[in-house]
Design a protein around this motif. Structure first.
Motif, PDB file in Angstrom:
ATOM      1  N   ARG A  98     115.936  10.075  84.573  1.00 35.42           N
ATOM      2  CA  ARG A  98     114.658   9.547  83.888  1.00 35.42           C
ATOM      3  C   ARG A  98     115.345   9.187  82.323  1.00 35.42           C
ATOM      4  N   ILE A 108     114.464   9.311  75.772  1.00 36.35           N
ATOM      5  CA  ILE A 108     113.139   9.769  75.391  1.00 36.35           C
ATOM      6  C   ILE A 108     112.979  10.464  74.117  1.00 36.35           C
ATOM      7  N   GLU A 109     114.246  11.437  73.877  1.00 34.48           N
ATOM      8  CA  GLU A 109     114.179  12.128  72.688  1.00 34.48           C
ATOM      9  C   GLU A 109     114.226  11.351  71.649  1.00 34.48           C
ATOM     10  N   GLN A 137     110.817   8.907  71.036  1.00 33.30           N
ATOM     11  CA  GLN A 137     109.421   9.704  71.377  1.00 33.30           C
ATOM     12  C   GLN A 137     108.437   9.350  70.158  1.00 33.30           C
ATOM     13  N   PHE A 142     106.203   4.024  72.707  1.00 30.92           N
ATOM     14  CA  PHE A 142     106.378   5.092  73.579  1.00 30.92           C
ATOM     15  C   PHE A 142     105.333   6.193  73.721  1.00 30.92           C
ATOM     16  N   ASP A 146     103.230   6.685  77.386  1.00 30.17           N
ATOM     17  CA  ASP A 146     103.354   8.134  77.644  1.00 30.17           C
ATOM     18  C   ASP A 146     102.134   8.721  77.986  1.00 30.17           C
ATOM     19  N   LYS A 190     109.976   6.484  82.956  1.00 28.07           N
ATOM     20  CA  LYS A 190     111.161   6.441  82.740  1.00 28.07           C
ATOM     21  C   LYS A 190     111.787   5.444  81.838  1.00 28.07           C
ATOM     22  N   LEU A 191     112.937   5.949  81.073  1.00 20.64           N
ATOM     23  CA  LEU A 191     113.592   5.100  80.328  1.00 20.64           C
ATOM     24  C   LEU A 191     114.930   4.843  80.850  1.00 20.64           C
ATOM     25  N   ALA A 230     111.305   0.853  79.475  1.00 15.23           N
ATOM     26  CA  ALA A 230     110.103   1.804  79.639  1.00 15.23           C
ATOM     27  C   ALA A 230     109.521   1.447  81.064  1.00 15.23           C
TER      28      ALA A 230
END
Length: 340
Positions: A239, A244-245, A248, A253, A257, A265-266, A275
């Motif tokens: 994913r 993502i971290e 975010q 993002f 989300d 997913k990225l 994305a």
């Protein structure tokens, strides 16, 4: 749902409310009013992500519909006295709220409670185009349009509308049945997840696509109502947990989300961080992919979130869906991943 189907539904609702006074006129007014919420596609936005996530927002809000219905009723009653003000009000309100309600049953995402901002309602119990739902409404529309006074026309409209409503209930029931099987399988295989979506595949409610999303991986599987005794299997894919971290905090993002309820997913393609909305399409071809950010070697910087298009063979996918309904052994090139 597609705009043609929405017009047909609006026509059926208008007929049900005002048909005793004027069958054809009630149907045509209902169809015309039903198209109005989808005119938001002509509103220009700064980027493709905004165009996607603001579609089906205020124009599809039940709160807005409730507020504007009496105003529209007052205007239309001055123009056309065929229906009383109260009947206009009821017709307009029902046409608008059923439009948004039908859209909410599809997987796209409908903001029924705008301006309040919970995640959009993304039911998935019916595909965005489903001939089994649309054709009975079309039959009723045609006969009332050309032969409004015939009793047979009235019966075709009435029974076609009833069948379409029952079909939606069927979809909800089938979806719940597949969801129960999915939850049992996930528990048996010790798959931990944050979000899950069970949605109808193209043009039917017999084959269902299952997407399960965790922190670092997502899983895709398919289940037909005819898979008697067959084990439900999933394929697992990365994913993009590290991406993502790292992204975010970006507004784009947070927007995707929220809109997908975490079902995205990225991935990195060259210098772009893409994305992908996992709800629409199937591995590896998805309809909505956006350039979220870029990394030129000096850190991640936001990008204008416009769509990144990908080639897909829709005819092959639709053919596979039809074959997979009847035969669980039919294989499709899902891209890299592994069975679980």
């Amino acid at each position: 749902m597609d705009t043609i189907t929405q017009a047909l539904l609006g026509g059926a609702v208008g007929y049900a409310v005002g048909g005793k006074h004027s069958r054809r006129k009630a149907m045509l007014w209902g169809a015309g009013i039903a198209v109005l919420p989808d005119l938001d596609v002509f509103i220009p936005y700064d980027n493709d992500l905004d165009s996607m996530t603001f579609h089906r927002s205020w124009t599809h809000s039940w709160l807005v519909h409730t507020a504007v219905a009496p105003v529209m009723a007052a205007l239309l009653h001055r123009f056309d006295k065929t229906f009383s003000f109260a009947l206009w009000w009821l017709m307009i309100w029902l046409v608008l709220v059923t439009h948004a309600g039908l859209d909410a049953l599809t997987v796209y995402g409908t903001q029924l409670f705008w301006p309040f901002m919970p995640p959009p309602v993304s039911g998935g119990s019916v595909f965005i185009i489903d001939p089994t739902y649309t054709l009975p409404l079309l039959a009723g529309f045609i006969v009332i349009l050309f032969w409004p006074q015939r009793r047979r026309s009235h019966n075709i409209m009435r029974y076609g509308f009833a069948f379409s409503c029952v079909y939606l209930l069927w979809g909800l029931g089938a979806q719940q049945w597949i969801m129960q099987q999915t939850e049992q399988t996930l528990a048996q295989q010790n798959i931990e997840y944050e979000n899950m979506q069970v949605s109808a595949t193209a043009f039917n409610t017999l084959l269902w696509r299952i997407i399960v999303v965790g922190d670092d991986y997502y899983y895709e599987g398919f289940r037909s109502l005819f898979d008697d005794g067959q084990k439900l299997t999933f394929r697992r894919y990365d994913r993009g947990g590290d991406l993502i971290e790292a992204t975010q905090q970006l507004p784009a993002f947070q927007r995707i989300d929220w809109f997908t309820n975490g079902l995205f997913k990225l991935e990195k393609q060259g210098e772009q961080i893409i994305a992908t909305d996992l709800r629409m399409g199937m591995e590896p071809a998805y309809f909505f992919r956006f350039n979220l950010a870029e990394n030129h070697g000096h850190g991640i910087v936001p990008a204008t979130p416009n769509r990144v298009r990908v080639e897909s063979n829709r005819e092959q996918g639709i053919r596979w869906v039809w074959q997979r309904i009847w035969n669980p052994a039919v294989q499709f090139d899902f891209g890299p991943g592994f069975n679980r």
